[in-house]
Design an enzyme around this catalytic site. Structure first.
Site, PDB file in Angstrom:
ATOM      1  CB  SER A 143       6.369   6.475  -1.383  1.00 26.22           C
ATOM      2  OG  SER A 143       5.585   5.295  -1.379  1.00 26.22           O
ATOM      3  CE1 TYR A 159       9.560   5.450  -5.711  1.00 26.49           C
ATOM      4  CE2 TYR A 159       8.276   3.961  -4.324  1.00 26.49           C
ATOM      5  CZ  TYR A 159       8.446   5.193  -4.932  1.00 26.49           C
ATOM      6  OH  TYR A 159       7.498   6.177  -4.745  1.00 26.49           O
TER       7      TYR A 159
END
Length: 236
Positions: A143, A159
């Site tokens: 990501s 995350y």
């Protein structure tokens, strides 16, 4: 010409299922890796209904035993050519759990165990199979939230760093395997409408999957150790 086999982890829904669909549409035999038996078989049925050669593989990326069993199952099924490490979790965010100043260490450990340790666990178990392939490929679904330069998305101190570490590991694998046929890259699917994002994002799962499918099928002179989205390399 022998049909290539691709394992996609976390392939029972969302981007993982879309990656499986994309690879299957190109003629790959797809192994649907997922830990939930019911959802895994539902995904296999959906793929088969679309004319894709698919089968399920029980796989919990946080379990050494499960991953070892999955590797044995794939070996018995004929081997492996493509590994897409898609399985990942966001982790809890309630109560400041991912605010760096109040970071819940259990949340951090849980996210890292799936998003980072899980990728290493699966990759290393599958490498002996991949090394027997004529054109092995590994794609790590990352990501741009992990980019130290772009700093996108909300503050998520478990995350986002897990994706930074995943990108760094991708580089290490690519360096280690530079003199082999195994090509390793990381990709960012973008902000995709899945249960991961509460279906509030503008991109479809198929749009998000496209970059992973592309990197899973690069030619032998393709890029190694890069981080890509639809527009090309991502600064990270």
């Amino acid at each position: 010409m022998t049909t290539k086999t691709a394992l996609v982890t976390g392939a029972n829904k969302g981007i993982g299922l879309a990656i499986a669909e994309g690879l299957g549409a190109l003629g790959h035999r797809v192994a649907v890796g997922a830990r939930d038996d019911v959802r895994r078989e539902e995904a296999v049925e959906r793929l088969r209904a679309a004319g894709i050669d698919a089968f399920g593989v029980a796989l919990d990326v946080t379990s050494d035993e499960s991953v070892a069993d999955a590797a044995r199952a794939l070996d018995a099924a004929g081997g492996l050519d493509v590994l897409v490490n898609n399985a990942g979790i966001a982790g809890r965010t309630d109560g400041g759990a991912q605010d760096p100043t109040t970071l819940d260490l259990d949340v951090l450990r849980t996210v890292l165990d799936t998003n980072v340790v899980g990728v290493v666990r699966v990759t290393n178990a599958m490498l002996p199979l991949l090394e027997r392939s004529g054109s092995p490929r590994i794609v790590n679904v990352s990501s741009n939230m992990g980019s130290l330069e772009l700093r996108t998305g909300p503050v998520m101190a478990a995350y986002a760093p897990s994706k930074t570490l995943l990108n760094a590991l991708t580089v290490q694998y690519a360096r280690r395997l530079a003199d082999t046929p195994v090509i390793v890259n990381a990709v960012c699917p973008g902000y995709v409408a899945t249960d991961f994002t509460g279906f509030a994002a503008p991109r479809t799962a198929a749009q998000g999957a496209a970059i992973a499918v592309r990197l899973a099928t690069v030619p032998d002179d393709g890029p190694r150790g890069g981080f890509f989205d639809d527009e090309g390399p991502i600064a990270w």
